[in-house]
Design a protein around this motif. Structure first.
Motif, PDB file in Angstrom:
ATOM      1  N   GLU A 111      -3.791 -21.969 -22.724  1.00  9.05           N
ATOM      2  CA  GLU A 111      -4.693 -21.362 -21.738  1.00  9.05           C
ATOM      3  C   GLU A 111      -5.858 -20.681 -22.458  1.00  9.05           C
ATOM      4  N   ASN A 112      -6.862 -21.469 -22.783  1.00  5.68           N
ATOM      5  CA  ASN A 112      -8.001 -20.960 -23.542  1.00  5.68           C
ATOM      6  C   ASN A 112      -8.786 -19.919 -22.759  1.00  5.68           C
ATOM      7  N   ALA A 113      -9.286 -18.932 -23.471  1.00  8.54           N
ATOM      8  CA  ALA A 113     -10.104 -17.891 -22.860  1.00  8.54           C
ATOM      9  C   ALA A 113     -11.499 -18.429 -22.575  1.00  8.54           C
ATOM     10  N   TYR A 114     -12.168 -17.848 -21.611  1.00  6.12           N
ATOM     11  CA  TYR A 114     -13.531 -18.231 -21.275  1.00  6.12           C
ATOM     12  C   TYR A 114     -14.328 -16.983 -20.931  1.00  6.12           C
ATOM     13  N   TYR A 115     -15.642 -17.134 -20.946  1.00  2.00           N
ATOM     14  CA  TYR A 115     -16.510 -16.041 -20.500  1.00  2.00           C
ATOM     15  C   TYR A 115     -17.432 -16.571 -19.406  1.00  2.00           C
ATOM     16  N   ARG A 116     -17.877 -15.676 -18.562  1.00  5.11           N
ATOM     17  CA  ARG A 116     -18.747 -16.064 -17.452  1.00  5.11           C
ATOM     18  C   ARG A 116     -20.213 -15.863 -17.827  1.00  5.11           C
ATOM     19  N   VAL A 117     -21.022 -16.829 -17.465  1.00  3.78           N
ATOM     20  CA  VAL A 117     -22.464 -16.743 -17.679  1.00  3.78           C
ATOM     21  C   VAL A 117     -23.161 -17.219 -16.410  1.00  3.78           C
ATOM     22  N   THR A 118     -24.122 -16.424 -15.938  1.00  2.00           N
ATOM     23  CA  THR A 118     -24.882 -16.804 -14.749  1.00  2.00           C
ATOM     24  C   THR A 118     -26.279 -17.252 -15.169  1.00  2.00           C
ATOM     25  N   ILE A 119     -26.640 -18.463 -14.776  1.00  2.00           N
ATOM     26  CA  ILE A 119     -27.971 -19.010 -15.042  1.00  2.00           C
ATOM     27  C   ILE A 119     -28.754 -18.944 -13.729  1.00  2.00           C
ATOM     28  N   PRO A 120     -29.817 -18.140 -13.684  1.00  2.00           N
ATOM     29  CA  PRO A 120     -30.556 -17.990 -12.422  1.00  2.00           C
ATOM     30  C   PRO A 120     -31.375 -19.228 -12.090  1.00  2.00           C
ATOM     31  N   GLU A 121     -31.627 -19.431 -10.817  1.00  2.00           N
ATOM     32  CA  GLU A 121     -32.462 -20.540 -10.379  1.00  2.00           C
ATOM     33  C   GLU A 121     -33.878 -20.353 -10.931  1.00  2.00           C
ATOM     34  N   GLY A 122     -34.439 -21.434 -11.427  1.00  2.00           N
ATOM     35  CA  GLY A 122     -35.799 -21.378 -11.948  1.00  2.00           C
ATOM     36  C   GLY A 122     -35.897 -21.004 -13.415  1.00  2.00           C
ATOM     37  N   ALA A 123     -34.758 -20.755 -14.075  1.00  2.00           N
ATOM     38  CA  ALA A 123     -34.794 -20.451 -15.511  1.00  2.00           C
ATOM     39  C   ALA A 123     -35.199 -21.701 -16.285  1.00  2.00           C
ATOM     40  N   THR A 124     -36.036 -21.529 -17.302  1.00  5.39           N
ATOM     41  CA  THR A 124     -36.416 -22.659 -18.156  1.00  5.39           C
ATOM     42  C   THR A 124     -35.347 -22.875 -19.219  1.00  5.39           C
ATOM     43  N   VAL A 125     -35.424 -23.990 -19.913  1.00  7.79           N
ATOM     44  CA  VAL A 125     -34.499 -24.252 -21.018  1.00  7.79           C
ATOM     45  C   VAL A 125     -34.558 -23.126 -22.041  1.00  7.79           C
ATOM     46  N   GLU A 126     -35.765 -22.657 -22.341  1.00  8.82           N
ATOM     47  CA  GLU A 126     -35.900 -21.598 -23.341  1.00  8.82           C
ATOM     48  C   GLU A 126     -35.266 -20.298 -22.859  1.00  8.82           C
ATOM     49  N   GLU A 127     -35.386 -20.007 -21.576  1.00  9.42           N
ATOM     50  CA  GLU A 127     -34.740 -18.808 -21.028  1.00  9.42           C
ATOM     51  C   GLU A 127     -33.220 -18.957 -21.024  1.00  9.42           C
ATOM     52  N   VAL A 128     -32.740 -20.154 -20.730  1.00 10.79           N
ATOM     53  CA  VAL A 128     -31.292 -20.411 -20.773  1.00 10.79           C
ATOM     54  C   VAL A 128     -30.777 -20.229 -22.201  1.00 10.79           C
ATOM     55  N   SER A 129     -31.554 -20.709 -23.176  1.00 12.90           N
ATOM     56  CA  SER A 129     -31.140 -20.571 -24.576  1.00 12.90           C
ATOM     57  C   SER A 129     -31.038 -19.106 -24.972  1.00 12.90           C
ATOM     58  N   SER A 130     -31.926 -18.270 -24.432  1.00 16.02           N
ATOM     59  CA  SER A 130     -31.882 -16.833 -24.739  1.00 16.02           C
ATOM     60  C   SER A 130     -30.648 -16.179 -24.137  1.00 16.02           C
ATOM     61  N   ILE A 131     -30.253 -16.628 -22.951  1.00 19.89           N
ATOM     62  CA  ILE A 131     -29.051 -16.094 -22.301  1.00 19.89           C
ATOM     63  C   ILE A 131     -27.825 -16.374 -23.168  1.00 19.89           C
ATOM     64  N   PHE A 132     -27.725 -17.588 -23.677  1.00 24.16           N
ATOM     65  CA  PHE A 132     -26.567 -17.934 -24.509  1.00 24.16           C
ATOM     66  C   PHE A 132     -26.675 -17.342 -25.910  1.00 24.16           C
ATOM     67  N   HIS A 133     -27.907 -17.097 -26.352  1.00 24.94           N
ATOM     68  CA  HIS A 133     -28.080 -16.444 -27.651  1.00 24.94           C
ATOM     69  C   HIS A 133     -27.449 -15.052 -27.632  1.00 24.94           C
ATOM     70  N   MET A 134     -27.531 -14.386 -26.469  1.00 25.55           N
ATOM     71  CA  MET A 134     -26.918 -13.063 -26.333  1.00 25.55           C
ATOM     72  C   MET A 134     -25.400 -13.145 -26.418  1.00 25.55           C
ATOM     73  N   ARG A 135     -24.856 -14.357 -26.256  1.00 23.23           N
ATOM     74  CA  ARG A 135     -23.414 -14.588 -26.389  1.00 23.23           C
ATOM     75  C   ARG A 135     -23.039 -15.057 -27.794  1.00 23.23           C
ATOM     76  N   GLY A 136     -24.029 -15.046 -28.677  1.00 22.09           N
ATOM     77  CA  GLY A 136     -23.745 -15.375 -30.070  1.00 22.09           C
ATOM     78  C   GLY A 136     -24.056 -16.794 -30.473  1.00 22.09           C
ATOM     79  N   LEU A 137     -24.622 -17.603 -29.561  1.00 18.12           N
ATOM     80  CA  LEU A 137     -24.931 -18.979 -29.925  1.00 18.12           C
ATOM     81  C   LEU A 137     -26.276 -19.063 -30.635  1.00 18.12           C
ATOM     82  N   ASP A 138     -26.480 -20.161 -31.338  1.00 18.61           N
ATOM     83  CA  ASP A 138     -27.701 -20.381 -32.105  1.00 18.61           C
ATOM     84  C   ASP A 138     -28.797 -20.876 -31.159  1.00 18.61           C
TER      85      ASP A 138
END
Length: 335
Positions: A111-138
């Motif tokens: 039962e792998n752990a997961y985290y929740r992330v909300t991507i708002p409507e109208g977000a660009t790819v670059e904005e989405v990348s920043s959201i995941f960057h805050m979660r530690g992704l490159d």
């Protein structure tokens, strides 16, 4: 007779001692296999069990994280149950208030752990990348994958900023810990496919391709502050395309600029970009954000109007007009 009585007494004493011993062993075993802490306010911990970890290494890690009381009890319980080799690699959300048996059960089930992330409507790819960057992704790796990723419904063209732009469906996601940048983008692309399944008939009947439909939907998403106006804005876009007029949408200029401006000036409208619909005819090369389902539906179901212009009122809504003269009069009235 006395010998028989004494024998019975010895049996009773031994039985009593056996019962007491078992009781204490059971109680002690329960304690060793029980929760490390009783405080329900303790935060969950994310523990990574890597592929190839031995049982000893897994047990040592759990003990170091203060999640179990006894490494020996953990291993004995597994061996008694015949499940010493059943623990699975992955990321787990564990808590010191969980019993050893509960932890073992979770590791066996994977039962792998997961985290929740909300991507708002109208977000660009670059904005989405920043959201995941805050979660530690490159962030740079995320953008690289979004630019080059290939799936059968995406267009792979040099004039697109990102192949995935427009198709990272905005929603709240449960992302498994340890997911790579490519894993996440594919999760979002598959969600897009799932969400538009009910719209496939309308897409097939449209004179536009899926890529063009999502491009138009992204412009509606960027322009419409009031969701109910989506079908009207779609109508304006189609009317201008039918008449060979440039779309002249501010949202496309914002996408063309190096960074979003709080207020567009005339010099911004001169930005040299294929996405700038003030300078280019027709649709931009691709979507300018990731639109929500309402904007996609508006694209497929525009209202029939003869509107060619609209002006922002300042409260999020727009005033729609048919002629350029009416458009100028509305602008003067709003100053």
């Amino acid at each position: 007779m006395k010998t028989i009585i004494k024998f019975k007494q010895v049996v009773i004493v031994l039985a009593l001692l056996f019962f007491i011993l078992n009781f204490f062993l059971f109680s002690y075993g329960q304690k060793l296999l029980g929760p490390r802490l009783e405080d329900n306010g303790v935060e969950n911990r994310i523990v990574e069990i890597k592929s190839g970890y031995s049982l000893n290494r897994i047990v040592d890690k759990l003990y170091e994280e203060e999640l179990i009381n006894s490494p020996l009890a953990f291993k004995l319980y597994l061996k008694l149950k015949g499940k010493s080799t059943n623990l699975q690699a992955g990321y787990y959300q564990l808590n010191p208030t969980m019993s050893t048996i509960e932890i073992i059960d979770r590791l066996i089930k994977g039962e792998n752990a997961y985290y929740r992330v909300t991507i708002p409507e109208g977000a660009t790819v670059e904005e989405v990348s920043s959201i995941f960057h805050m979660r530690g992704l490159d962030r740079e790796r995320f953008l690289e994958v979004a630019k080059n990723i290939d799936m059968n419904f995406l267009e792979n063209r040099e004039d697109l900023y990102y192949n995935a732009e427009g198709f990272l469906f905005p929603d709240t996601y449960k992302i498994p810990y340890g997911s790579s940048e490519e894993d996440i983008i594919r999760i979002m692309l598959r969600e897009f496919q799932k969400k538009i399944r009910d719209l496939e008939e309308g897409i097939e009947e449209s004179e536009f391709s899926l890529h063009q439909i999502i491009t138009i939907a992204s412009m509606i998403e960027g322009e419409a502050r009031v969701k109910e106006e989506g079908p009207k804005i779609a109508s304006v876009i189609y009317n201008r395309l039918d008449r060979g007029m440039r779309l002249q949408l501010d949202a496309t200029v914002q996408y063309a600029l190096p960074q979003r401006e709080s207020r567009l000036l005339y010099r911004h409208l001169e930005a040299e970009s294929l996405y700038n619909t003030y300078r280019r005819d027709g649709l931009p090369p691709g979507p300018i954000n990731n639109p929500g389902i309402d904007s996609i539906k508006s694209t497929l179901n525009p209202v029939e109007t003869d509107y060619l212009f609209y002006v922002a009122r300042g409260d999020g809504g727009h005033i729609f007009t048919r002629t350029y003269q009416e458009h100028l009069e509305v602008q003067r009235g709003l100053r």
